[in-house]
Scaffold this active site. Sequence first.
Site, PDB file in Angstrom:
ATOM      1  CG  HIS A 123      -2.115   1.011   1.125  1.00 32.29           C
ATOM      2  ND1 HIS A 123      -2.585   1.570   2.419  1.00 32.29           N
ATOM      3  CD2 HIS A 123      -2.322   1.625   0.036  1.00 32.29           C
ATOM      4  CE1 HIS A 123      -3.487   2.835   2.246  1.00 32.29           C
ATOM      5  NE2 HIS A 123      -3.595   2.710   1.221  1.00 32.29           N
ATOM      6  CG  ASP A 157       8.113   6.946 -23.300  1.00 28.07           C
ATOM      7  OD1 ASP A 157       8.915   6.852 -23.009  1.00 28.07           O
ATOM      8  OD2 ASP A 157       7.559   7.797 -23.136  1.00 28.07           O
ATOM      9  CG  HIS A 203       7.660  14.849 -19.843  1.00 31.27           C
ATOM     10  ND1 HIS A 203       7.177  13.936 -19.804  1.00 31.27           N
ATOM     11  CD2 HIS A 203       9.241  14.915 -20.030  1.00 31.27           C
ATOM     12  CE1 HIS A 203       8.138  12.703 -19.961  1.00 31.27           C
ATOM     13  NE2 HIS A 203       9.339  13.703 -20.393  1.00 31.27           N
ATOM     14  CE1 TYR A 257       6.459  14.540 -22.676  1.00 30.38           C
ATOM     15  CE2 TYR A 257       5.734  14.778 -24.922  1.00 30.38           C
ATOM     16  CZ  TYR A 257       5.924  15.316 -24.132  1.00 30.38           C
ATOM     17  OH  TYR A 257       7.163  16.774 -23.775  1.00 30.38           O
ATOM     18  CB  SER A 258       3.484   5.372 -23.958  1.00 31.61           C
ATOM     19  OG  SER A 258       3.312   6.773 -25.079  1.00 31.61           O
ATOM     20  CG  ASN A 259       6.557   7.441 -19.995  1.00 32.22           C
ATOM     21  OD1 ASN A 259       7.139   6.989 -20.122  1.00 32.22           O
ATOM     22  ND2 ASN A 259       6.493   9.273 -20.422  1.00 32.22           N
TER      23      ASN A 259
END
Length: 129
Positions: A20, A28, A96, A118-120
């Site tokens: 938790h 990416d 970013h 930006y695939s994060n």
Amino acid sequence: MKRGGIINAQLAGALARLGHTDTLVICDAGLPIPRGPEIVDLAFRLGTPGFGTVLEGILEELVIEEAVAAREVERENPGCYALLASRLPELKLVPHWELKVRTADARLVVRTGEATPYSNVILRCGVPF
């Protein structure tokens, strides 16, 4: 052998060790990964495996209480933004540069072969009760 779910032994074990409030990053192929977090590198070739495939598999395994992505994803990668917004209603957007700073505090980074900017996303683990 497992019946299904994530069969990559390193990734399955790393996910099982999360607790938790621990955070993990799905990124990416181009995101700079700082020293510190455990890294599971799934990248095989540019585009393989894709960000969406890895995100969906991990979301089937974990309870998520918060998600953070780069604000730039909205404009620069609308397909990824649509996926994140639809699957993670608690999605927060930050610049970013801030996402990259926060990556250093993650317990786990899962690198995909995704070649779209930006695939994060940073996911904070919740509990199922």
